[in-house]
Design an enzyme around this catalytic site. Sequence first.
Site, mmCIF file in Angstrom:
data_model
loop_
_atom_site.group_PDB
_atom_site.id
_atom_site.type_symbol
_atom_site.label_atom_id
_atom_site.label_comp_id
_atom_site.label_asym_id
_atom_site.label_seq_id
_atom_site.Cartn_x
_atom_site.Cartn_y
_atom_site.Cartn_z
ATOM 1 C CB SER A 1 12.254 4.695 0.234
ATOM 2 O OG SER A 1 11.309 5.737 0.216
ATOM 3 C CG ASP B 1 8.577 2.942 0.413
ATOM 4 O OD1 ASP B 1 8.547 4.050 -0.162
ATOM 5 O OD2 ASP B 1 8.854 2.816 1.627
ATOM 6 C CG ASP C 1 7.345 6.113 2.331
ATOM 7 O OD1 ASP C 1 7.719 6.447 1.180
ATOM 8 O OD2 ASP C 1 8.145 5.873 3.263
ATOM 9 C CG ASP D 1 8.281 6.688 -2.364
ATOM 10 O OD1 ASP D 1 7.145 6.202 -2.131
ATOM 11 O OD2 ASP D 1 9.150 6.820 -1.484
#
Length: 457
Positions: free
Chosen positions: A108, A253, A255, A251
């Site tokens: 993440s 990833d 999400d 960010d």
Amino acid sequence: MHPSVDSLFGTDGIRGKANLYPMTPQIALAAGVAAAKVLTSHCQSKNRHRIVVGRDTRLSSRMLEYAFISGVLSQGVDVYELGVLPSPAVGSLTKVYEAIGGLMVSASHNPFYDNGLKFFSFDGSKLDGELEKEIEKEIKQFDWLGTEGPTGSQLGNILLLEHTTRDYQNLLKSFFPSEMSLKGMRIAIDTANGASFEAAPSLLESYGASVFPFSKEPNGININFNCGSMYPQNIQQAVLMTGADLGIALDGDGDRLVLCDEKGQLCDGDDILAILALDFLKKKALSKNTVVVTVMSNLGLDETLQEEGIRVIRTDVGDRNVAEVLKKEELSLGGEQSGHIIPFAYSKTADGLLTALIILEIMSSTGISLSSLKKKLKRYPQKLWNLEISQKKPLDEIPGLKKLMDEAQATFNGKGRILLRYSGTESKIRLLVEAKDEDQVNEVGQKLLTFLRESLS
């Protein structure tokens, strides 16, 4: 199994420094075996099963991805390899491709040297805690010298899918009117050199917007490095430099979302939730006139929404906790102040690009700027401190902490709060102080920080 770690799973899957326990290819291999076993046992279909696997742009992601895939294949389960995609795309495509589960290799918003394994259920939601416990039990019981398993044609096979970015984009487009256009809009976007670097800018361009992409050249080690939603000052500068109507910061990833209005002012998850809640309410799309947030959201959000007749439910930190309440209560909107927003009617997990598109559709259809839309939220002064620590003592075992917090809380006269918790993904303790008076916020915060440094250093 490594003796120093009791639990593999944290607040969002398994995470750690890549190639050190628990984020090693050995654990990823065992996790692949475990996931295939557990998810197969909970699937009623007798057809051949598949698991979808995606990754972000980290140097270590391929290493861990291939180890996990090997474990899955060894159990006679096929793998659809998605390539580099945002986490929410992996979740959504798990359902689209009728898989029994999905995996995203990503840490993440963490630095490139960390990595993680995020698991998704067949319906695209984060895997629930009970299934995680079953997978963890299988990992810890993994027989490293075992020789039994499917052989011959019963082994799993890999299908490398070529159009996954397009499939994800088409899925997002299906949620909006076919005539939707962003022509004439100028959009700056920071993709954090991460998993959204292809999908996000090209989707926005397909709607006719003039797009100014930043941090869009991943090299394996620059994901989240001084960019993305964790460094929102960059998108502020980009908006002012390009004259954009909107800035989007994702960010690594994809999400998590932070927005910036045309004046260079930031909009966090609370701002976004307020805008969406009021729009959904107007369109009669806010299920049970209720929004789900976490304990980190500003008290001003509760007051703003309650004035419009909207009920607010609070959960513990973590978008999975928000999603579980949304599912249980059959609600349509929830999220976190950090920027994890879940428009549950469209996606079972937080999706930064989807959320940005919803905001853009509101702006386009109403002609109202983001700076005007965000004015509804009246915030309490709030400050969040992240303190790096060397140990995570149970908070109730730190002498004097409860007394100090109770004394500070009493000074707020019911119009403020203190939240203290350990990060579930990093060696940090997070302190949030919120009150009507900003000076009081800083005074209480500094006093508690000084105490915590002495107690946890």
